[in-house]
Motif scaffolding. Structure first.
Motif, PDB file in Angstrom:
ATOM      1  N   GLY A   4       0.254  12.225   6.495  1.00 22.27           N
ATOM      2  CA  GLY A   4      -1.025  11.539   6.606  1.00 22.27           C
ATOM      3  C   GLY A   4      -1.568  11.054   5.276  1.00 22.27           C
ATOM      4  N   ALA A   5      -0.988  11.528   4.184  1.00 22.49           N
ATOM      5  CA  ALA A   5      -1.458  11.109   2.861  1.00 22.49           C
ATOM      6  C   ALA A   5      -0.513  10.037   2.322  1.00 22.49           C
ATOM      7  CB  ALA A   5      -1.487  12.298   1.910  1.00 22.49           C
ATOM      8  N   TYR A   6      -1.066   9.056   1.645  1.00 17.37           N
ATOM      9  CA  TYR A   6      -0.229   8.054   1.012  1.00 17.37           C
ATOM     10  C   TYR A   6      -0.934   7.540  -0.228  1.00 17.37           C
ATOM     11  CZ  TYR A   6      -3.174   4.990   3.893  1.00 17.37           C
ATOM     12  OH  TYR A   6      -4.221   4.391   4.510  1.00 17.37           O
ATOM     13  N   ASP A   7      -0.148   7.019  -1.154  1.00 13.86           N
ATOM     14  CA  ASP A   7      -0.696   6.568  -2.423  1.00 13.86           C
ATOM     15  C   ASP A   7      -1.181   5.120  -2.335  1.00 13.86           C
ATOM     16  OD1 ASP A   7       1.672   5.225  -2.293  1.00 13.86           O
ATOM     17  OD2 ASP A   7       2.562   6.136  -4.069  1.00 13.86           O
ATOM     18  N   GLU A   8      -1.619   4.595  -3.436  1.00 13.66           N
ATOM     19  CA  GLU A   8      -2.184   3.245  -3.470  1.00 13.66           C
ATOM     20  C   GLU A   8      -1.151   2.180  -3.117  1.00 13.66           C
ATOM     21  OE1 GLU A   8      -4.377   0.390  -6.716  1.00 13.66           O
ATOM     22  OE2 GLU A   8      -4.710   2.546  -6.841  1.00 13.66           O
ATOM     23  N   ASP A   9       0.100   2.372  -3.551  1.00 11.98           N
ATOM     24  CA  ASP A   9       1.151   1.402  -3.218  1.00 11.98           C
ATOM     25  C   ASP A   9       1.360   1.343  -1.709  1.00 11.98           C
ATOM     26  OD1 ASP A   9       1.576   0.760  -5.872  1.00 11.98           O
ATOM     27  OD2 ASP A   9       3.177   2.255  -6.122  1.00 11.98           O
ATOM     28  N   GLU A  10       1.375   2.504  -1.071  1.00 12.43           N
ATOM     29  CA  GLU A  10       1.538   2.542   0.380  1.00 12.43           C
ATOM     30  C   GLU A  10       0.348   1.884   1.061  1.00 12.43           C
ATOM     31  OE1 GLU A  10       3.171   3.448   4.166  1.00 12.43           O
ATOM     32  OE2 GLU A  10       4.001   3.154   2.180  1.00 12.43           O
ATOM     33  N   HIS A  11      -0.848   2.103   0.526  1.00 14.66           N
ATOM     34  CA  HIS A  11      -2.042   1.475   1.088  1.00 14.66           C
ATOM     35  C   HIS A  11      -1.938  -0.047   1.002  1.00 14.66           C
ATOM     36  CE1 HIS A  11      -6.219   0.877   2.156  1.00 14.66           C
ATOM     37  NE2 HIS A  11      -6.343   0.099   1.098  1.00 14.66           N
ATOM     38  N   GLU A  12      -1.522  -0.562  -0.136  1.00 14.67           N
ATOM     39  CA  GLU A  12      -1.372  -2.008  -0.307  1.00 14.67           C
ATOM     40  C   GLU A  12      -0.287  -2.560   0.614  1.00 14.67           C
ATOM     41  OE1 GLU A  12      -0.779  -2.723  -4.447  1.00 14.67           O
ATOM     42  OE2 GLU A  12      -2.815  -2.081  -4.967  1.00 14.67           O
ATOM     43  N   ARG A  13       0.817  -1.815   0.795  1.00 17.80           N
ATOM     44  CA  ARG A  13       1.894  -2.253   1.682  1.00 17.80           C
ATOM     45  C   ARG A  13       1.385  -2.345   3.113  1.00 17.80           C
ATOM     46  NH1 ARG A  13       5.234  -0.692   5.367  1.00 17.80           N
ATOM     47  NH2 ARG A  13       4.470   1.431   5.453  1.00 17.80           N
ATOM     48  N   ARG A  14       0.637  -1.349   3.538  1.00 14.13           N
ATOM     49  CA  ARG A  14       0.101  -1.364   4.902  1.00 14.13           C
ATOM     50  C   ARG A  14      -0.938  -2.465   5.089  1.00 14.13           C
ATOM     51  NH1 ARG A  14      -0.370   4.852   7.070  1.00 14.13           N
ATOM     52  NH2 ARG A  14       1.751   5.451   6.528  1.00 14.13           N
ATOM     53  N   GLU A  15      -1.762  -2.706   4.084  1.00 13.09           N
ATOM     54  CA  GLU A  15      -2.748  -3.791   4.148  1.00 13.09           C
ATOM     55  C   GLU A  15      -2.059  -5.133   4.284  1.00 13.09           C
ATOM     56  OE1 GLU A  15      -6.175  -4.298   4.120  1.00 13.09           O
ATOM     57  OE2 GLU A  15      -6.254  -2.177   4.661  1.00 13.09           O
ATOM     58  N   ALA A  16      -1.001  -5.347   3.485  1.00 12.97           N
ATOM     59  CA  ALA A  16      -0.273  -6.627   3.546  1.00 12.97           C
ATOM     60  C   ALA A  16       0.387  -6.791   4.912  1.00 12.97           C
ATOM     61  CB  ALA A  16       0.765  -6.675   2.436  1.00 12.97           C
ATOM     62  N   GLN A  17       0.943  -5.716   5.431  1.00  4.61           N
ATOM     63  CA  GLN A  17       1.611  -5.785   6.724  1.00  4.61           C
ATOM     64  C   GLN A  17       0.596  -6.057   7.842  1.00  4.61           C
ATOM     65  OE1 GLN A  17       3.643  -2.188   7.792  1.00  4.61           O
ATOM     66  NE2 GLN A  17       4.959  -3.240   9.256  1.00  4.61           N
ATOM     67  N   ALA A  18      -0.568  -5.441   7.781  1.00  5.97           N
ATOM     68  CA  ALA A  18      -1.575  -5.610   8.818  1.00  5.97           C
ATOM     69  C   ALA A  18      -2.227  -6.990   8.774  1.00  5.97           C
ATOM     70  CB  ALA A  18      -2.651  -4.532   8.675  1.00  5.97           C
ATOM     71  N   SER A  19      -2.267  -7.609   7.602  1.00  2.00           N
ATOM     72  CA  SER A  19      -2.929  -8.904   7.483  1.00  2.00           C
ATOM     73  C   SER A  19      -1.992 -10.073   7.762  1.00  2.00           C
ATOM     74  CB  SER A  19      -3.549  -9.051   6.097  1.00  2.00           C
ATOM     75  OG  SER A  19      -2.551  -9.056   5.109  1.00  2.00           O
ATOM     76  N   ARG A  20      -0.720  -9.797   7.945  1.00  2.00           N
ATOM     77  CA  ARG A  20       0.261 -10.849   8.200  1.00  2.00           C
ATOM     78  C   ARG A  20       0.216 -11.244   9.677  1.00  2.00           C
ATOM     79  NH1 ARG A  20       5.106  -8.934   5.596  1.00  2.00           N
ATOM     80  NH2 ARG A  20       4.868  -7.331   7.157  1.00  2.00           N
ATOM     81  N   VAL A  21       0.235 -12.527   9.951  1.00  3.58           N
ATOM     82  CA  VAL A  21       0.203 -13.034  11.322  1.00  3.58           C
ATOM     83  C   VAL A  21       1.611 -13.427  11.734  1.00  3.58           C
ATOM     84  CG1 VAL A  21      -0.691 -14.842  12.824  1.00  3.58           C
ATOM     85  CG2 VAL A  21      -2.142 -13.870  11.051  1.00  3.58           C
ATOM     86  N   ASP A  22       2.040 -12.904  12.880  1.00  3.77           N
ATOM     87  CA  ASP A  22       3.361 -13.237  13.390  1.00  3.77           C
ATOM     88  C   ASP A  22       3.232 -14.426  14.337  1.00  3.77           C
ATOM     89  OD1 ASP A  22       5.959 -13.320  14.192  1.00  3.77           O
ATOM     90  OD2 ASP A  22       5.826 -11.567  15.491  1.00  3.77           O
ATOM     91  N   ALA A  23       3.663 -15.605  13.892  1.00  3.07           N
ATOM     92  CA  ALA A  23       3.564 -16.812  14.707  1.00  3.07           C
ATOM     93  C   ALA A  23       4.922 -17.206  15.278  1.00  3.07           C
ATOM     94  CB  ALA A  23       3.000 -17.953  13.875  1.00  3.07           C
ATOM     95  N   ASP A  24       5.892 -16.292  15.232  1.00  2.00           N
ATOM     96  CA  ASP A  24       7.232 -16.607  15.696  1.00  2.00           C
ATOM     97  C   ASP A  24       7.457 -16.236  17.157  1.00  2.00           C
ATOM     98  OD1 ASP A  24       7.894 -17.540  13.211  1.00  2.00           O
ATOM     99  OD2 ASP A  24       8.739 -15.640  12.527  1.00  2.00           O
ATOM    100  N   PHE A  25       6.413 -16.140  17.931  1.00  3.11           N
ATOM    101  CA  PHE A  25       6.574 -15.779  19.335  1.00  3.11           C
ATOM    102  C   PHE A  25       6.662 -17.032  20.193  1.00  3.11           C
ATOM    103  CE2 PHE A  25       2.102 -15.889  18.336  1.00  3.11           C
ATOM    104  CZ  PHE A  25       1.561 -16.660  19.339  1.00  3.11           C
TER     105      PHE A  25
END
Length: 57
Positions: A4-25
């Motif tokens: 459940g704990a993660y560092d700042e790099d993991e936080h940034e990775r998750r933020e980037a992944q969550a903000s990405r829009v998948d338009a390939d559907f």
């Protein structure tokens, strides 16, 4: 790292992944042909009496 704990790099990775829009559907609508039938069956009173009978068993 504990669960459940993660560092700042993991936080940034998750933020980037969550903000990405998948338009390939596939944007096409699926068209279905045919018909749907509903069997209304018994009346509400008959169903309630059957339910009460099942509860008492």
């Amino acid at each position: 790292m504990s669960m459940g704990a993660y560092d700042e790099d993991e936080h940034e990775r998750r933020e980037a992944q969550a903000s990405r829009v998948d338009a390939d559907f596939d944007d096409e609508r699926t068209i279905y042909h045919g018909k749907v039938e509903y069997d209304a069956g018994e009346s509400a009173e008959e169903l309630l009496s059957k339910f009460e009978e099942m509860k008492s068993d």
